[in-house]
Design an enzyme around this catalytic site. Sequence first.
Site, PDB file in Angstrom:
ATOM      1  NE  ARG A  52     -12.914  29.831  -1.093  1.00  0.00           N
ATOM      2  CZ  ARG A  52     -12.302  29.413  -2.400  1.00  0.00           C
ATOM      3  NH1 ARG A  52     -11.624  29.462  -3.223  1.00  0.00           N
ATOM      4  NH2 ARG A  52     -13.179  28.421  -2.858  1.00  0.00           N
ATOM      5  N   GLY A  53     -11.417  26.505  -0.062  1.00  0.00           N
ATOM      6  CA  GLY A  53     -11.577  25.045  -1.246  1.00  0.00           C
ATOM      7  C   GLY A  53     -10.947  24.437  -0.687  1.00  0.00           C
ATOM      8  NE  ARG A  95     -13.455  26.878   6.096  1.00  0.00           N
ATOM      9  CZ  ARG A  95     -14.243  27.401   5.076  1.00  0.00           C
ATOM     10  NH1 ARG A  95     -12.871  27.360   4.529  1.00  0.00           N
ATOM     11  NH2 ARG A  95     -14.956  28.326   5.221  1.00  0.00           N
ATOM     12  CD  GLN A 202     -16.263  32.173  -0.778  1.00  0.00           C
ATOM     13  OE1 GLN A 202     -17.220  33.767  -0.895  1.00  0.00           O
ATOM     14  NE2 GLN A 202     -15.367  31.962   0.525  1.00  0.00           N
ATOM     15  CG  ASP A 243     -17.146  22.667   1.324  1.00  0.00           C
ATOM     16  OD1 ASP A 243     -17.700  23.403   0.269  1.00  0.00           O
ATOM     17  OD2 ASP A 243     -15.486  23.006   1.732  1.00  0.00           O
ATOM     18  CE  LYS A 254     -18.366  29.383   1.110  1.00  0.00           C
ATOM     19  NZ  LYS A 254     -18.125  29.403   2.475  1.00  0.00           N
TER      20      LYS A 254
HETATM   21  O1  MRU Z   1     -15.721  28.704   2.387  1.00  0.00           O
HETATM   22  P1  MRU Z   1     -14.973  28.301   1.198  1.00  0.00           P
HETATM   23  O2  MRU Z   1     -14.554  29.708   0.236  1.00  0.00           O
HETATM   24  O3  MRU Z   1     -13.494  27.444   1.314  1.00  0.00           O
HETATM   25  O4  MRU Z   1     -15.833  27.520   0.741  1.00  0.00           O
HETATM   26  C1  MRU Z   1     -15.262  26.337  -0.333  1.00  0.00           C
HETATM   27  C2  MRU Z   1     -16.820  26.227  -1.274  1.00  0.00           C
HETATM   28  O5  MRU Z   1     -17.927  25.886  -0.990  1.00  0.00           O
HETATM   29  C3  MRU Z   1     -16.438  24.567  -2.514  1.00  0.00           C
HETATM   30  O6  MRU Z   1     -17.577  24.949  -3.659  1.00  0.00           O
HETATM   31  C4  MRU Z   1     -15.700  23.624  -2.425  1.00  0.00           C
HETATM   32  O7  MRU Z   1     -14.823  23.381  -1.130  1.00  0.00           O
HETATM   33  C5  MRU Z   1     -15.932  22.887  -3.308  1.00  0.00           C
HETATM   34  S1  MRU Z   1     -13.435  23.338  -3.926  1.00  0.00           S
HETATM   35  C6  MRU Z   1     -13.279  22.481  -5.013  1.00  0.00           C
END
Ligand code: MRU
Length: 352
Positions: A52-53, A95, A202, A243, A254
Amino acid sequence: MVNIHEYDTVALDHSDDSLTIIDQTLLPNELKILRLKTLEDIWEAIKTLRVRGAPAIGAAAACGIYLRAKEISTEHYDTFHSQFTEAKEYLASARPTAVNLTWALDRMEQRLLLCGKIDRKSILESLKSEAEAIISEDIETCKKIGEYALTLTQKGWGLLTHCNAGKLATIRYGTATAPIYLGQERGYNFKVYADETRPLLQGARLTAYELMSAGVDVTLICDNMAATVMKNGWIQAVFTGCDRVSMNGDAANKIGTLGVAILAKRYNIPFYICAPTSSIDRKAKTGADIVIEQRSPDEVTSMWYVEPMSAKGVKVYNPAFDVTDHDLITAIITEKGIAYPAFNKSLADIMK
Ligand code: MRU
């Protein structure tokens, strides 16, 4: 404690044609490396947040499409391309919000198109090097973001971050954590506050863990404590990842990031978004153009509890991301420089 920094977030293993990832759903209690070989397994790993991320899912998808391409046996270019496109669309469907996923897949397709009608073996070599470039470039990108971000801080500052925009969301350094890691190497003695980040935690499970692994002074707080630590004067800057950023500077990250930005404004604390340019979406004019992923109700009602924490069948709203309005953002820090308001102009200049 296992040092998570010794393990790759995402890597290609050519010895058995697999994508290796750390299963992040098990952290910090268990460190399990998964070896994924099929497109379905890679899709599932992205969907369920084993990986993820935004940058990490882009890198995983690039490896996934390369591994799929290796299985396409035809020598006929158009058939190869159409099966490749089918796999690309499938992975992109895992996603919807992080634009890095489609960015990485588009980049792989561009590479295929540039190859033209050459032999299959050369095409595969080319796709392999593109997937590897996406992985290795991310390290340099995050480091540059960290260098720019560090110029906006002072030694001893208290920093707050939300979710995990760390090593586990990228290949190394993270985006929002890059100034923290670089500061750690250079004696900045930051005091970092990590929001736990409901519902999937997270911040608690990943950010606090990876910062502790690196010896950073980190304090875990529940999301509803951010106002208090700000009011106490313990936070001098907020750094978060994102994102997708639209061209007017609205930034999806997030769920809960918007609230943190509103609080930061109340307490005159600079609020910075760290964004590789792969997270900036030229096609999105404003945040209204960003699709927000909705996730399963059980993430809110029962997932992390022994017993359900709410009445059975309760209506749940579970958006995975929110959009922080550009007027709450002090600056957007990219690997190509720092964009300040007016973002319409500064982001367009950076994306030239
Ligand atoms: O749902 P996730 O855990 O994939 O969400 C991740 C985030 O919101 C991060 O802050 C974002 O992807 C930036 S990662 C460098």
